[in-house]
Design a protein around this motif. Sequence first.
Motif, PDB file in Angstrom:
ATOM      1  N   VAL A 276      29.625  11.074  50.960  1.00 33.06           N
ATOM      2  CA  VAL A 276      29.460   9.623  51.054  1.00 33.06           C
ATOM      3  C   VAL A 276      28.214   9.178  50.302  1.00 33.06           C
ATOM      4  O   VAL A 276      28.252   8.228  49.507  1.00 33.06           O
ATOM      5  CB  VAL A 276      29.393   9.174  52.525  1.00 33.06           C
ATOM      6  N   VAL A 277      27.111   9.867  50.523  1.00 38.10           N
ATOM      7  CA  VAL A 277      25.853   9.501  49.864  1.00 38.10           C
ATOM      8  C   VAL A 277      25.976   9.644  48.351  1.00 38.10           C
ATOM      9  O   VAL A 277      25.553   8.764  47.588  1.00 38.10           O
ATOM     10  CB  VAL A 277      24.696  10.364  50.396  1.00 38.10           C
ATOM     11  N   GLY A 278      26.565  10.733  47.877  1.00 34.16           N
ATOM     12  CA  GLY A 278      26.684  10.959  46.441  1.00 34.16           C
ATOM     13  C   GLY A 278      27.497   9.877  45.743  1.00 34.16           C
ATOM     14  O   GLY A 278      27.116   9.377  44.685  1.00 34.16           O
ATOM     15  N   ILE A 279      28.621   9.487  46.346  1.00 40.30           N
ATOM     16  CA  ILE A 279      29.467   8.456  45.744  1.00 40.30           C
ATOM     17  C   ILE A 279      28.777   7.098  45.778  1.00 40.30           C
ATOM     18  O   ILE A 279      28.818   6.336  44.798  1.00 40.30           O
ATOM     19  CB  ILE A 279      30.828   8.405  46.462  1.00 40.30           C
ATOM     20  N   VAL A 280      28.123   6.786  46.887  1.00 48.25           N
ATOM     21  CA  VAL A 280      27.458   5.488  47.008  1.00 48.25           C
ATOM     22  C   VAL A 280      26.279   5.392  46.042  1.00 48.25           C
ATOM     23  O   VAL A 280      25.990   4.312  45.518  1.00 48.25           O
ATOM     24  CB  VAL A 280      27.006   5.244  48.460  1.00 48.25           C
ATOM     25  N   VAL A 281      25.596   6.493  45.779  1.00 48.89           N
ATOM     26  CA  VAL A 281      24.497   6.488  44.805  1.00 48.89           C
ATOM     27  C   VAL A 281      25.017   6.074  43.426  1.00 48.89           C
ATOM     28  O   VAL A 281      24.375   5.289  42.703  1.00 48.89           O
ATOM     29  CB  VAL A 281      23.833   7.876  44.744  1.00 48.89           C
ATOM     30  N   VAL A 282      26.183   6.574  43.046  1.00 49.58           N
ATOM     31  CA  VAL A 282      26.780   6.180  41.763  1.00 49.58           C
ATOM     32  C   VAL A 282      27.099   4.690  41.759  1.00 49.58           C
ATOM     33  O   VAL A 282      26.858   3.982  40.770  1.00 49.58           O
ATOM     34  CB  VAL A 282      28.053   7.006  41.497  1.00 49.58           C
ATOM     35  N   LEU A 283      27.606   4.174  42.872  1.00 54.48           N
ATOM     36  CA  LEU A 283      27.921   2.746  42.963  1.00 54.48           C
ATOM     37  C   LEU A 283      26.655   1.891  42.877  1.00 54.48           C
ATOM     38  O   LEU A 283      26.672   0.805  42.286  1.00 54.48           O
ATOM     39  CB  LEU A 283      28.660   2.451  44.263  1.00 54.48           C
ATOM     40  N   VAL A 284      25.568   2.358  43.454  1.00 58.12           N
ATOM     41  CA  VAL A 284      24.297   1.635  43.357  1.00 58.12           C
ATOM     42  C   VAL A 284      23.856   1.543  41.903  1.00 58.12           C
ATOM     43  O   VAL A 284      23.404   0.473  41.442  1.00 58.12           O
ATOM     44  CB  VAL A 284      23.217   2.333  44.212  1.00 58.12           C
ATOM     45  N   LEU A 285      23.989   2.623  41.156  1.00 60.92           N
ATOM     46  CA  LEU A 285      23.630   2.593  39.736  1.00 60.92           C
ATOM     47  C   LEU A 285      24.490   1.594  38.971  1.00 60.92           C
ATOM     48  O   LEU A 285      23.989   0.867  38.102  1.00 60.92           O
ATOM     49  CB  LEU A 285      23.806   3.993  39.140  1.00 60.92           C
ATOM     50  N   VAL A 286      25.774   1.528  39.294  1.00 58.03           N
ATOM     51  CA  VAL A 286      26.658   0.564  38.635  1.00 58.03           C
ATOM     52  C   VAL A 286      26.197  -0.855  38.931  1.00 58.03           C
ATOM     53  O   VAL A 286      26.119  -1.705  38.031  1.00 58.03           O
ATOM     54  CB  VAL A 286      28.119   0.770  39.087  1.00 58.03           C
ATOM     55  N   TYR A 287      25.890  -1.144  40.194  1.00 59.51           N
ATOM     56  CA  TYR A 287      25.408  -2.475  40.569  1.00 59.51           C
ATOM     57  C   TYR A 287      24.148  -2.843  39.794  1.00 59.51           C
ATOM     58  O   TYR A 287      24.048  -3.956  39.238  1.00 59.51           O
ATOM     59  CB  TYR A 287      25.104  -2.514  42.070  1.00 59.51           C
ATOM     60  N   LEU A 288      23.179  -1.949  39.741  1.00 62.88           N
ATOM     61  CA  LEU A 288      21.909  -2.252  39.098  1.00 62.88           C
ATOM     62  C   LEU A 288      22.078  -2.478  37.600  1.00 62.88           C
ATOM     63  O   LEU A 288      21.513  -3.421  37.034  1.00 62.88           O
ATOM     64  CB  LEU A 288      20.922  -1.106  39.351  1.00 62.88           C
ATOM     65  N   LEU A 289      22.855  -1.629  36.945  1.00 63.49           N
ATOM     66  CA  LEU A 289      23.050  -1.775  35.497  1.00 63.49           C
ATOM     67  C   LEU A 289      23.850  -3.025  35.161  1.00 63.49           C
ATOM     68  O   LEU A 289      23.571  -3.701  34.157  1.00 63.49           O
ATOM     69  CB  LEU A 289      23.748  -0.531  34.947  1.00 63.49           C
ATOM     70  N   MET A 290      24.838  -3.372  35.987  1.00 66.09           N
ATOM     71  CA  MET A 290      25.616  -4.581  35.729  1.00 66.09           C
ATOM     72  C   MET A 290      24.764  -5.828  35.928  1.00 66.09           C
ATOM     73  O   MET A 290      24.917  -6.820  35.200  1.00 66.09           O
ATOM     74  CB  MET A 290      26.838  -4.618  36.633  1.00 66.09           C
ATOM     75  N   ASN A 291      23.869  -5.822  36.903  1.00 62.85           N
ATOM     76  CA  ASN A 291      22.965  -6.958  37.087  1.00 62.85           C
ATOM     77  C   ASN A 291      22.046  -7.125  35.892  1.00 62.85           C
ATOM     78  O   ASN A 291      21.766  -8.261  35.457  1.00 62.85           O
ATOM     79  CB  ASN A 291      22.137  -6.771  38.364  1.00 62.85           C
ATOM     80  N   LEU A 292      21.577  -6.015  35.334  1.00 61.16           N
ATOM     81  CA  LEU A 292      20.739  -6.082  34.140  1.00 61.16           C
ATOM     82  C   LEU A 292      21.535  -6.626  32.959  1.00 61.16           C
ATOM     83  O   LEU A 292      21.041  -7.467  32.196  1.00 61.16           O
ATOM     84  CB  LEU A 292      20.194  -4.687  33.824  1.00 61.16           C
ATOM     85  N   LEU A 293      22.768  -6.183  32.801  1.00 59.93           N
ATOM     86  CA  LEU A 293      23.609  -6.666  31.706  1.00 59.93           C
ATOM     87  C   LEU A 293      23.885  -8.160  31.834  1.00 59.93           C
ATOM     88  O   LEU A 293      23.877  -8.893  30.840  1.00 59.93           O
ATOM     89  CB  LEU A 293      24.923  -5.883  31.685  1.00 59.93           C
ATOM     90  N   VAL A 294      24.108  -8.631  33.059  1.00 59.67           N
ATOM     91  CA  VAL A 294      24.359 -10.057  33.285  1.00 59.67           C
ATOM     92  C   VAL A 294      23.147 -10.886  32.884  1.00 59.67           C
ATOM     93  O   VAL A 294      23.270 -11.927  32.234  1.00 59.67           O
ATOM     94  CB  VAL A 294      24.732 -10.305  34.760  1.00 59.67           C
ATOM     95  N   ASP A 295      21.960 -10.423  33.239  1.00 57.07           N
ATOM     96  CA  ASP A 295      20.743 -11.152  32.871  1.00 57.07           C
ATOM     97  C   ASP A 295      20.584 -11.241  31.351  1.00 57.07           C
ATOM     98  O   ASP A 295      20.148 -12.266  30.824  1.00 57.07           O
ATOM     99  CB  ASP A 295      19.516 -10.465  33.469  1.00 57.07           C
ATOM    100  N   LEU A 296      20.932 -10.172  30.653  1.00 56.62           N
ATOM    101  CA  LEU A 296      20.834 -10.189  29.189  1.00 56.62           C
ATOM    102  C   LEU A 296      21.888 -11.098  28.561  1.00 56.62           C
ATOM    103  O   LEU A 296      21.641 -11.719  27.521  1.00 56.62           O
ATOM    104  CB  LEU A 296      20.981  -8.768  28.638  1.00 56.62           C
ATOM    105  N   LEU A 297      23.044 -11.198  29.197  1.00 57.04           N
ATOM    106  CA  LEU A 297      24.101 -12.067  28.679  1.00 57.04           C
ATOM    107  C   LEU A 297      23.746 -13.545  28.823  1.00 57.04           C
ATOM    108  O   LEU A 297      24.259 -14.376  28.072  1.00 57.04           O
ATOM    109  CB  LEU A 297      25.424 -11.783  29.393  1.00 57.04           C
ATOM    110  N   TYR A 298      22.889 -13.874  29.792  1.00 58.30           N
ATOM    111  CA  TYR A 298      22.490 -15.266  29.973  1.00 58.30           C
ATOM    112  C   TYR A 298      21.901 -15.833  28.675  1.00 58.30           C
ATOM    113  O   TYR A 298      22.223 -16.955  28.264  1.00 58.30           O
ATOM    114  CB  TYR A 298      21.460 -15.393  31.088  1.00 58.30           C
ATOM    115  N   ALA A 299      21.014 -15.051  28.053  1.00 56.01           N
ATOM    116  CA  ALA A 299      20.362 -15.519  26.827  1.00 56.01           C
ATOM    117  C   ALA A 299      21.352 -15.635  25.682  1.00 56.01           C
ATOM    118  O   ALA A 299      21.204 -16.503  24.813  1.00 56.01           O
ATOM    119  CB  ALA A 299      19.225 -14.574  26.448  1.00 56.01           C
ATOM    120  N   ALA A 300      22.374 -14.774  25.667  1.00 58.05           N
ATOM    121  CA  ALA A 300      23.364 -14.852  24.599  1.00 58.05           C
ATOM    122  C   ALA A 300      24.263 -16.074  24.755  1.00 58.05           C
ATOM    123  O   ALA A 300      24.708 -16.659  23.765  1.00 58.05           O
ATOM    124  CB  ALA A 300      24.209 -13.579  24.585  1.00 58.05           C
ATOM    125  N   LEU A 301      24.526 -16.469  25.997  1.00 58.92           N
ATOM    126  CA  LEU A 301      25.406 -17.609  26.244  1.00 58.92           C
ATOM    127  C   LEU A 301      24.679 -18.942  26.127  1.00 58.92           C
ATOM    128  O   LEU A 301      25.228 -19.913  25.606  1.00 58.92           O
ATOM    129  CB  LEU A 301      26.034 -17.490  27.640  1.00 58.92           C
TER     130      LEU A 301
END
Length: 308
Positions: A276-301
């Motif tokens: 459970v911990v191992g899978i959730v750790v991967v999901l946390v990384l996905v959340y963090l990287l997607m939030n960073l990508l969204v912030d960068l897309l703001y400036a492009a839009l």
Amino acid sequence: MGRYLLRRLLQLVPVFIGTTFMIYALVWAVPGDPFAGKCGDRRCPDQYIAFMTEKYHLDQNVFVQYANYMKNLLQGDFGQTFSQREISDIILTSYPNTLKLALVALSIEAVIGLGAGVLTGLRRNGFLDNLVLVSTLFLIALPVFVVGFVLQWLLGVQWGIIKPTVSSEMRLSELIVPGFVLGSASVAYIARVARTSIAENRRADYVRTAIAKGLPMRRVVGVHLLRNSLIPVVTLLGTDLGALMGGAIVTEGIFGINGIGRQVFRAIVTKESATVVGIVVVLVLVYLLMNLLVDLLYAALDPRIRYE
């Protein structure tokens, strides 16, 4: 932009440590014997329990356990299950299936949700607008498992349009219906958010100026109106990828998909906390990287947004 990106990456470190520690502590704090049922109907021998307790550092406090776990994780070692199976193998086997399903669901959300939102935002209070509002309310009110079972029975059993379950090849044509089921609620939310954003910006000064200058309506909508209305939609889509992957348990169960949702469910039932911990750790990384990508897309839009 470079300094902003570096600062954001550094900010991800304490967030990652804090969230993973919280998850680790909560998962291992669940009451119950972690070795119950691991030796069949009989109780596990004391030697086995002592060996496994020492191996997984269960006799130490949670801070020492977490430190050892993170030390191994930074070396690419997610640990082993109580049956000695590598957790990294479980993730590598099931994660691509869930990622593929989540990307299909995300594409359906973007196409259907955004398309419906743009059409209704430009023509409010008409028949199409009312139809979309009623349909989205219907999707929001229905639980995912109800939508899944209905579509599986109707399209797969009654009409024979699709296979009731997804094959191991995970072909794109097989994932369209499960993807719609997984993203059904998000489609409704995106359609409503896009409709509101389009309708609000439709009355903005820059849109009226573009129309007054004689620009074609297609250019006004595509270049001026849509681009400035996409920020809330991009926020929803970006953060939804992690939510779709973490919330795919029901959809994967209905359509027989071997993804991380089913693996998490099995691990919870069998008290495989390390999985459970191992899978959730991967999901946390996905959340963090997607939030960073969204912030960068703001400036492009929006050219008004600048990261200095």
